[in-house]
Design an enzyme around this catalytic site. Structure first.
Site, mmCIF file in Angstrom:
data_model
loop_
_atom_site.group_PDB
_atom_site.id
_atom_site.type_symbol
_atom_site.label_atom_id
_atom_site.label_comp_id
_atom_site.label_asym_id
_atom_site.label_seq_id
_atom_site.Cartn_x
_atom_site.Cartn_y
_atom_site.Cartn_z
ATOM 1 N N PHE A 157 -4.741 2.816 14.729
ATOM 2 C CA PHE A 157 -5.130 3.946 13.583
ATOM 3 C C PHE A 157 -6.208 3.367 12.922
ATOM 4 O O PHE A 157 -6.219 2.116 12.808
ATOM 5 C CB PHE A 157 -3.913 4.275 12.650
ATOM 6 C CG PHE A 157 -2.966 5.525 13.288
ATOM 7 C CD1 PHE A 157 -2.131 5.268 14.485
ATOM 8 C CD2 PHE A 157 -3.230 6.810 12.876
ATOM 9 C CE1 PHE A 157 -1.660 6.662 14.886
ATOM 10 C CE2 PHE A 157 -2.399 7.691 13.269
ATOM 11 C CZ PHE A 157 -1.613 7.606 14.372
ATOM 12 N N ILE A 170 -2.648 -7.963 14.199
ATOM 13 C CA ILE A 170 -1.613 -7.593 15.130
ATOM 14 C C ILE A 170 -2.147 -6.974 16.315
ATOM 15 O O ILE A 170 -1.943 -7.256 17.437
ATOM 16 C CB ILE A 170 -0.263 -6.589 14.571
ATOM 17 C CG1 ILE A 170 0.083 -7.442 13.414
ATOM 18 C CG2 ILE A 170 0.869 -6.615 15.400
ATOM 19 C CD1 ILE A 170 1.070 -6.760 12.440
ATOM 20 N N ASP A 189 -4.396 -6.537 5.179
ATOM 21 C CA ASP A 189 -5.367 -7.497 5.799
ATOM 22 C C ASP A 189 -5.006 -8.890 5.139
ATOM 23 O O ASP A 189 -5.432 -9.959 5.961
ATOM 24 C CB ASP A 189 -6.972 -6.934 5.510
ATOM 25 C CG ASP A 189 -6.826 -5.753 6.352
ATOM 26 O OD1 ASP A 189 -6.545 -5.800 7.578
ATOM 27 O OD2 ASP A 189 -7.607 -4.875 5.818
ATOM 28 N N LYS A 247 9.327 -16.903 -10.365
ATOM 29 C CA LYS A 247 8.498 -15.658 -11.053
ATOM 30 C C LYS A 247 7.352 -16.387 -11.710
ATOM 31 O O LYS A 247 7.553 -17.349 -12.496
ATOM 32 C CB LYS A 247 9.435 -15.101 -11.803
ATOM 33 C CG LYS A 247 8.820 -13.701 -12.337
ATOM 34 C CD LYS A 247 9.753 -12.920 -12.933
ATOM 35 C CE LYS A 247 9.047 -11.748 -13.938
ATOM 36 N NZ LYS A 247 9.745 -11.520 -15.191
ATOM 37 N N LYS A 263 -13.969 -0.234 15.073
ATOM 38 C CA LYS A 263 -12.519 -0.697 15.189
ATOM 39 C C LYS A 263 -12.072 -0.694 16.819
ATOM 40 O O LYS A 263 -11.653 -1.764 17.236
ATOM 41 C CB LYS A 263 -11.575 0.045 14.551
ATOM 42 C CG LYS A 263 -11.797 -0.468 13.002
ATOM 43 C CD LYS A 263 -10.707 -0.076 11.926
ATOM 44 C CE LYS A 263 -11.147 -0.398 10.692
ATOM 45 N NZ LYS A 263 -10.481 0.460 9.442
ATOM 46 N N ASN A 268 0.835 -1.442 -0.029
ATOM 47 C CA ASN A 268 0.010 0.221 0.014
ATOM 48 C C ASN A 268 0.983 1.148 -0.169
ATOM 49 O O ASN A 268 1.933 1.208 0.169
ATOM 50 C CB ASN A 268 -1.019 -0.122 1.229
ATOM 51 C CG ASN A 268 0.017 0.075 2.351
ATOM 52 O OD1 ASN A 268 0.748 0.752 2.839
ATOM 53 N ND2 ASN A 268 -0.147 -1.335 3.120
ATOM 54 N N LYS A 275 -11.460 -4.250 18.202
ATOM 55 C CA LYS A 275 -10.191 -4.641 18.332
ATOM 56 C C LYS A 275 -9.908 -4.496 19.905
ATOM 57 O O LYS A 275 -8.620 -5.069 20.118
ATOM 58 C CB LYS A 275 -9.196 -3.913 17.555
ATOM 59 C CG LYS A 275 -9.437 -4.025 16.190
ATOM 60 C CD LYS A 275 -8.143 -3.409 15.368
ATOM 61 C CE LYS A 275 -8.498 -3.673 13.767
ATOM 62 N NZ LYS A 275 -7.626 -4.064 12.929
HETATM 63 O O1 PMT Z 1 2.679 6.129 6.589
HETATM 64 P P1 PMT Z 1 1.885 7.300 6.049
HETATM 65 O O2 PMT Z 1 2.224 7.777 4.730
HETATM 66 O O3 PMT Z 1 2.276 8.464 7.053
HETATM 67 O O4 PMT Z 1 0.291 7.310 6.320
HETATM 68 C C1 PMT Z 1 -0.227 6.986 7.696
HETATM 69 C C2 PMT Z 1 -1.149 6.107 7.651
HETATM 70 C C3 PMT Z 1 -2.443 6.735 6.900
HETATM 71 C C4 PMT Z 1 -0.823 4.708 7.077
HETATM 72 C C5 PMT Z 1 -1.592 6.087 9.103
HETATM 73 O O5 PMT Z 1 -1.951 7.175 9.647
HETATM 74 C C6 PMT Z 1 -2.563 4.904 9.581
HETATM 75 O O6 PMT Z 1 -3.894 5.127 9.164
HETATM 76 N N1 PMT Z 1 -2.499 3.753 9.799
HETATM 77 C C7 PMT Z 1 -3.241 2.640 10.018
HETATM 78 C C8 PMT Z 1 -3.676 2.122 8.492
HETATM 79 C C9 PMT Z 1 -4.594 0.687 8.745
HETATM 80 O O7 PMT Z 1 -4.043 -0.346 8.565
HETATM 81 O O8 PMT Z 1 -5.840 0.967 9.098
HETATM 82 P P2 PMT Z 1 -6.912 -0.098 9.290
HETATM 83 O O9 PMT Z 1 -8.008 0.790 9.664
HETATM 84 O O10 PMT Z 1 -7.119 -1.146 8.126
HETATM 85 O O11 PMT Z 1 -6.526 -0.891 10.471
HETATM 86 C C10 PMT Z 1 -6.947 -0.583 11.708
HETATM 87 C C11 PMT Z 1 -5.832 -0.762 12.774
HETATM 88 O O12 PMT Z 1 -5.505 -2.113 12.895
HETATM 89 C C12 PMT Z 1 -4.403 -0.133 12.624
HETATM 90 O O13 PMT Z 1 -4.045 0.339 13.801
HETATM 91 C C13 PMT Z 1 -3.561 -1.169 11.749
HETATM 92 O O14 PMT Z 1 -2.180 -0.921 12.135
HETATM 93 C C14 PMT Z 1 -4.073 -2.463 12.762
HETATM 94 N N2 PMT Z 1 -4.141 -3.536 11.868
HETATM 95 C C15 PMT Z 1 -4.812 -3.835 10.842
HETATM 96 C C16 PMT Z 1 -4.625 -5.085 9.972
HETATM 97 C C17 PMT Z 1 -3.872 -6.152 10.652
HETATM 98 N N3 PMT Z 1 -3.735 -7.322 9.944
HETATM 99 N N4 PMT Z 1 -3.120 -5.977 11.806
HETATM 100 C C18 PMT Z 1 -3.028 -4.779 12.395
HETATM 101 O O15 PMT Z 1 -2.539 -4.629 13.366
#
Ligand code: PMT
Length: 400
Positions: free
Chosen positions: A323, A307, A279, A289, A337, A210, A341
């Site tokens: 986040f 995580i 995800d 390849k 969320k 991403n 979570k």
């Molecule tokens: O890196 P930058 O370019 O500065 O951009 C910052 C950002 C937009 C990436 C950051 O501010 C942000 O939003 N990060 C979380 C992105 C994300 O994965 O969001 P989510 O809504 O899909 O996930 C929710 C939370 O679960 C997040 O804290 C994520 O880290 C966590 N997660 C998600 C999936 C997974 N398999 N494991 C996780 O821990």
């Protein structure tokens, strides 16, 4: 370690022989990472050339409240809002007296009245002027209003007198400015931050990932270190300079990130999950390849471990902050969320807007906990990070 990275400083130069040191002050502030704009008063102009200040600050020097062109480029109110801190160095006896009276008869005094930034005053004048009761009362009044006085030094003065009133050394002025941004609200705390994107391999050359740049996470790291915390970073794919004062662990995939987090989580007081974790990952990673055999192909995906949710479920766990990167129904989705979570707080950002969120230098977020939802207005990621860390410290660590 003193640091002013990403800080915006207005240096006000007023009428004192010590104004000749102002280019050196600009340089010292820049050396610590600050962007500097200079306002020079009529008195200041008598002692230092505008050209030197302009060349060193790499910005046009501001000197006239009534200059239409300058007002169009960056007006006095904009300048007042732009600054994180305004330093008047040297501050003459006249400028100090004007500040006490709230006068607004030149650019510097007007900007001071209009600003919400921190204000630092570095007096420089003859020892008798500095020792006068008027000056003592004036400085006391400015202190009472929250301004910080950078005490002058003792020594030989331009007039030949020996006494107190010499402008503090430029390096000392820069250090005291940096100290303003170094707090100890998180001193003794261990903080783990994940940042950047994960890469999920399809074959030896291709992957799913991403646009995360790591800027938000690195800004948080910086803010945590400034606040005194021992900071560990689990770093995915990023395009930003590494914060060298943190312990760094590089990872590639979500699985790697999971393992690295679990290895480090035990000793943490706060976990901030800022990484954009994939995800899903390809169900199988091809050893070789993949050859182009058809006009289309299907990749089967399987879910990665969450995580953040896994950390939140640990029996003994730190304060957990996630986040939420959302494109619609922002607050509602972020609250879901937070609940699903089981974390303590969610920082919501809108990743559909250009200019904020993914890969931008700026962000605009909501900090959401069970009891509050607070907007942090658009700003640089560094300022946003500092505000988030300040609020988290107040919310979760104040009484410990
Ligand atoms: O890196 P930058 O370019 O500065 O951009 C910052 C950002 C937009 C990436 C950051 O501010 C942000 O939003 N990060 C979380 C992105 C994300 O994965 O969001 P989510 O809504 O899909 O996930 C929710 C939370 O679960 C997040 O804290 C994520 O880290 C966590 N997660 C998600 C999936 C997974 N398999 N494991 C996780 O821990």
């Amino acid at each position: 370690m003193s640091d002013l990275t990403n800080k915006r400083i207005v240096l006000g130069v007023s009428g004192s022989i010590a104004a000749y040191k102002s280019p050196d002050i600009v340089r010292r502030l820049q050396d610590l990472g600050a962007e500097v704009r200079v306002i020079v008063t009529n008195g200041g102009r008598e002692f230092v050339s505008e050209r030197s200040l302009q060349t060193i600050s790499k910005n046009k020097v501001h000197d006239n409240l009534w200059d239409k062109e300058a007002e169009l480029a960056m007006g006095h109110i904009e300048l007042a809002k732009w600054a994180d801190v305004i330093i008047i160095a040297p501050a003459s006896a006249n400028t100090i007296a004007k500040l006490c009276h709230g006068r607004a008869d030149d650019l510097l005094s007007t900007v001071i009245l209009a600003t919400e930034a921190k204000i630092m005053i570095a007096p420089a004048m003859n020892q008798h002027m500095f020792a006068s009761s008027a000056m003592k009362d004036n400085l006391q009044l400015l202190r009472k209003r929250g301004m910080l006085i950078i005490e002058p030094g003792f020594g030989e003065q331009a007039c030949g007198d020996i006494g107190e009133g010499r402008l503090a050394e430029p390096s000392e002025i820069a250090k005291q400015a940096a100290d303003l941004f170094t707090s100890s609200v998180l001193s003794g705390k261990n903080i783990l931050i994940t940042l950047g994107g994960t890469k999920e391999s399809i074959d030896p050359v291709r992957f799913i990932s991403n646009h995360s740049s790591g800027k938000m996470g690195m800004a948080l790291a910086h803010a945590c270190i400034q606040a005194g915390a021992k900071t560990t970073l689990i770093v995915g794919s990023i395009s930003v300079n590494i914060e060298k004062r943190a312990e760094i662990i590089h990872v590639v995939s979500a699985d790697d990130m999971y393992k690295a987090v679990m290895k480090k989580i035990k000793s943490q007081d706060l976990f901030i999950s800022c990484a954009a974790v994939a995800d899903f990952k390809p169900k199988t990673t091809n050893k070789h390849k993949i050859k182009k055999t058809d006009h289309s192909m299907t990749i089967k995906l399987t879910e990665n471990k969450d995580i953040l949710a896994s950390v939140c479920q640990l029996e003994t766990r730190p304060i957990c902050v996630g986040f939420a990167a959302e494109t619609e129904n922002h607050i509602e989705n972020a609250k879901i969320k937070l609940k699903n979570k089981m974390c303590d707080a969610i920082v919501l950002n809108d990743v559909s807007k250009t200019g904020i969120g993914l890969n931008s230098n700026d962000n605009e977020v909501h900090l959401i906990t069970k009891n509050l939802s607070e907007k942090i207005e658009k700003n640089t990621k560094q300022i946003i990070a500092e505000k988030i860390i300040d609020k988290l410290a107040n919310n979760f660590f104040q009484s410990s």
